[in-house]
Motif scaffolding. Sequence first.
Motif, PDB file in Angstrom:
ATOM      1  N   ASP A   1       0.885  -1.164  -0.150  1.00 27.89           N
ATOM      2  CA  ASP A   1       0.066  -0.049   0.043  1.00 27.89           C
ATOM      3  C   ASP A   1       0.712   1.332  -0.037  1.00 27.89           C
ATOM      4  OD1 ASP A   1      -2.540  -1.662  -0.109  1.00 27.89           O
ATOM      5  OD2 ASP A   1      -2.641  -1.328   2.333  1.00 27.89           O
ATOM      6  N   LEU A   2       1.845   1.296   0.957  1.00 28.80           N
ATOM      7  CA  LEU A   2       2.810   2.237   0.769  1.00 28.80           C
ATOM      8  C   LEU A   2       3.560   2.469  -0.544  1.00 28.80           C
ATOM      9  CD1 LEU A   2       3.978   4.898   2.409  1.00 28.80           C
ATOM     10  CD2 LEU A   2       5.678   3.209   3.497  1.00 28.80           C
ATOM     11  N   ILE A   3       4.109   1.387  -0.987  1.00 24.22           N
ATOM     12  CA  ILE A   3       4.687   1.553  -2.324  1.00 24.22           C
ATOM     13  C   ILE A   3       3.777   2.211  -3.455  1.00 24.22           C
ATOM     14  CG2 ILE A   3       5.990   0.042  -4.183  1.00 24.22           C
ATOM     15  CD1 ILE A   3       7.065  -1.823  -1.716  1.00 24.22           C
ATOM     16  N   ASP A   4       2.549   1.460  -3.359  1.00 26.28           N
ATOM     17  CA  ASP A   4       1.646   2.126  -4.401  1.00 26.28           C
ATOM     18  C   ASP A   4       1.479   3.448  -4.409  1.00 26.28           C
ATOM     19  OD1 ASP A   4      -0.480   1.575  -6.436  1.00 26.28           O
ATOM     20  OD2 ASP A   4      -1.623   2.117  -4.881  1.00 26.28           O
ATOM     21  N   LEU A   5       1.561   4.052  -3.078  1.00 22.14           N
ATOM     22  CA  LEU A   5       1.200   5.633  -2.740  1.00 22.14           C
ATOM     23  C   LEU A   5       2.415   6.269  -3.181  1.00 22.14           C
ATOM     24  CD1 LEU A   5      -0.701   7.580  -1.686  1.00 22.14           C
ATOM     25  CD2 LEU A   5       0.499   7.275   0.498  1.00 22.14           C
ATOM     26  N   ILE A   6       3.642   5.731  -2.800  1.00 23.64           N
ATOM     27  CA  ILE A   6       4.743   6.411  -3.547  1.00 23.64           C
ATOM     28  C   ILE A   6       4.875   6.571  -5.112  1.00 23.64           C
ATOM     29  CG2 ILE A   6       7.428   5.975  -3.907  1.00 23.64           C
ATOM     30  CD1 ILE A   6       7.361   4.685  -0.974  1.00 23.64           C
ATOM     31  N   GLY A   7       4.369   5.557  -5.688  1.00 21.55           N
ATOM     32  CA  GLY A   7       4.331   5.779  -6.958  1.00 21.55           C
ATOM     33  C   GLY A   7       3.266   6.529  -7.579  1.00 21.55           C
ATOM     34  N   LYS A   8       2.136   6.660  -6.845  1.00 20.22           N
ATOM     35  CA  LYS A   8       0.956   7.577  -7.548  1.00 20.22           C
ATOM     36  C   LYS A   8       1.176   9.089  -7.042  1.00 20.22           C
ATOM     37  CE  LYS A   8      -2.230   3.984  -7.655  1.00 20.22           C
ATOM     38  NZ  LYS A   8      -3.614   3.421  -7.010  1.00 20.22           N
ATOM     39  N   ASN A   9       1.973   9.355  -6.078  1.00 15.66           N
ATOM     40  CA  ASN A   9       1.665  10.616  -5.481  1.00 15.66           C
ATOM     41  C   ASN A   9       3.234  11.380  -5.683  1.00 15.66           C
ATOM     42  OD1 ASN A   9       1.210  13.241  -3.826  1.00 15.66           O
ATOM     43  ND2 ASN A   9      -0.768  12.302  -3.553  1.00 15.66           N
TER      44      ASN A   9
ATOM     45  N   CYS B   1      14.438  -2.171  -2.750  1.00 17.08           N
ATOM     46  CA  CYS B   1      14.855  -1.012  -3.329  1.00 17.08           C
ATOM     47  C   CYS B   1      14.146  -1.262  -5.123  1.00 17.08           C
ATOM     48  CB  CYS B   1      16.229  -1.125  -3.716  1.00 17.08           C
ATOM     49  SG  CYS B   1      16.895  -0.521  -1.920  1.00 17.08           S
ATOM     50  N   GLN B   2      14.289  -2.303  -5.545  1.00 12.11           N
ATOM     51  CA  GLN B   2      13.900  -2.699  -6.720  1.00 12.11           C
ATOM     52  C   GLN B   2      12.454  -2.411  -7.037  1.00 12.11           C
ATOM     53  OE1 GLN B   2      15.084  -6.784  -7.714  1.00 12.11           O
ATOM     54  NE2 GLN B   2      17.038  -6.502  -8.174  1.00 12.11           N
ATOM     55  N   LYS B   3      11.475  -2.663  -6.042  1.00 10.25           N
ATOM     56  CA  LYS B   3      10.047  -2.479  -6.272  1.00 10.25           C
ATOM     57  C   LYS B   3       9.829  -1.058  -6.031  1.00 10.25           C
ATOM     58  CE  LYS B   3       6.750  -5.069  -3.918  1.00 10.25           C
ATOM     59  NZ  LYS B   3       6.535  -5.846  -2.722  1.00 10.25           N
ATOM     60  N   ILE B   4      10.504  -0.310  -5.296  1.00  7.59           N
ATOM     61  CA  ILE B   4      10.201   1.118  -5.144  1.00  7.59           C
ATOM     62  C   ILE B   4      10.627   1.751  -6.403  1.00  7.59           C
ATOM     63  CG2 ILE B   4      10.763   3.343  -3.914  1.00  7.59           C
ATOM     64  CD1 ILE B   4      10.859   1.729  -1.421  1.00  7.59           C
ATOM     65  N   ARG B   5      11.982   1.332  -6.955  1.00 13.50           N
ATOM     66  CA  ARG B   5      12.285   1.829  -8.284  1.00 13.50           C
ATOM     67  C   ARG B   5      11.336   1.686  -9.390  1.00 13.50           C
ATOM     68  NH1 ARG B   5      17.800   0.628  -6.294  1.00 13.50           N
ATOM     69  NH2 ARG B   5      18.852   2.496  -5.648  1.00 13.50           N
ATOM     70  N   GLN B   6      10.636   0.485  -9.292  1.00 11.00           N
ATOM     71  CA  GLN B   6       9.712   0.371 -10.417  1.00 11.00           C
ATOM     72  C   GLN B   6       8.532   1.349 -10.362  1.00 11.00           C
ATOM     73  OE1 GLN B   6       8.503  -3.869  -9.652  1.00 11.00           O
ATOM     74  NE2 GLN B   6      10.371  -4.591 -10.414  1.00 11.00           N
TER      75      GLN B   6
ATOM     76  N   THR C   1      15.921   7.139  -4.407  1.00 10.70           N
ATOM     77  CA  THR C   1      17.155   6.903  -4.106  1.00 10.70           C
ATOM     78  C   THR C   1      17.011   6.470  -2.376  1.00 10.70           C
ATOM     79  OG1 THR C   1      17.459   9.255  -3.219  1.00 10.70           O
ATOM     80  CG2 THR C   1      18.381   8.812  -5.537  1.00 10.70           C
ATOM     81  N   PHE C   2      18.076   5.880  -2.185  1.00 14.39           N
ATOM     82  CA  PHE C   2      18.151   5.424  -0.767  1.00 14.39           C
ATOM     83  C   PHE C   2      19.272   5.523   0.073  1.00 14.39           C
ATOM     84  CE2 PHE C   2      15.672   2.925  -3.930  1.00 14.39           C
ATOM     85  CZ  PHE C   2      14.381   2.523  -3.123  1.00 14.39           C
TER      86      PHE C   2
END
Length: 347
Positions: A221-229, A264-269, A275-276
Motif C-alpha cells: 500500500d505504501l509502495i503504491d502511494l509512493i508511485g502515485k503521488n 529497492c527494486q520494487k520502489i524503483r519500479q 534514491t536510498f
Amino acid sequence: MVQVVTFGCRLNAFESEVIKEKLKAYDNLIVVNTCAVTGEAERQCRQAVRKLKKENPESKIVVTGCSAQVHGKLFESMDEVDLVLGNQEKAHIEDYVSQIDGVKSLVSDIMKDKDLDDFMITGFEGRQKAFVQIQQGCNYRCTYCIVPFARGKNRSAKIERVVAQVQRLVDEGIKKICLTGVDICSYEYGLARVSQALLENVSGLEELSFGSLDPAAIDDDLIDLIGKNKKMLPHFHLSVQSGDNGVLKRMGRRHLREDVIALCQKIRQVRKEATFGADFICGFPGETEEAFLNTCRLVDEARIDKLHVFPYSERAGTVAAKMEQTDMHVRRERAKILRQMREENND
C-alpha cells in the motif's frame, strides 16, 4: 529565553521544538536533550553539559532524553546538572522546571507509559522542513539496541491529530514534512493511511517524507502511494544494519539482504528517480571478514546512495553485549571502509 541543545534523532529534534514552545517564558535555562544510541553519543552529551555550564555559569541545566532515561545516575552525579528528567517526564517538562531547586532526578519506568504528549508545535526553528512525531516506542528487541528501554512500548498518534499538526505547520509556512518516530513502520493506524490522509487533507503541503524505515515492514500500500503521488519525496532511509544474513539473524532483525535488494527494486519500479540511504553497524559480534564484505556488496547491489555508518557500540542490558566482541580496531576500520564507499558513491 530557554536554550535547547539536541543530540540524536529526528524524534528528538521534534521534541526539542515542543520543549522550546513549552518553556519559552523561561530565562537562564538550558535543556540538553540526549541520545543513547552509542557510547560515543552519550560521551558527547556529558561533554556538552560540562561545556555549557562553563560558558553559562548562571544558567540552570536540565538533562533529559534517552541517555537520561537509561543512565540517569551518571547525569545526577554531575555537579553541572540541576535536574534530570526521563523521557516520560520530558513530555511534561513544564510541570517540573519549577522544582529545579528541590528535585535532582525524576526518571520513571518508561515501560508503563501508555500515552503520547499531544502538544502541537507552531514552527520548526531555522528549518524549511519540519519533523512530525506520529509514533513513539518500539515493541521489538534487536539484540544490539537500547532504544526500547529508553523509549518504551509502541504508542501512536491518531491520524486526525497528525493531520491537524501538519496543517498548523503548513499554515505557518513550513510546507515540507518528514514523519518520524522510533519505529514508524509500526504506526498503529498504518503508514500508508496516515500519508494518504495528509496528502488528501492538508492544504498547501508540498512534500512528504519519512524518517528511518524498517525494510521488513514496508507494505505494498505504501509502495503504491509512493508511485502515485509525486508529493512523496523519492528518497528513503532504511534501517538495514548489515548485508550479511548471519549477522542479521544475530542482530534479531526481521529482514534478509535479499529483502533489501527486492524492496529497492520494487520502489524503483514505481519511482524511477528513487534514491536510498541506510544505517549500517560495522563489527557486530560474530561479523567475519566475509560477512563485512557482504555488507559492502549489498551497498552496490541495492544501489544505496547515502550511508549512515556506526562502529558497533556495546549497550549494557542488551543481548549483544553478552556476545563475544569484535576488536574495536576492526570495528572502526570497517566503518572507515564503508564510509569511503559512500564518499565514492557520491562523487
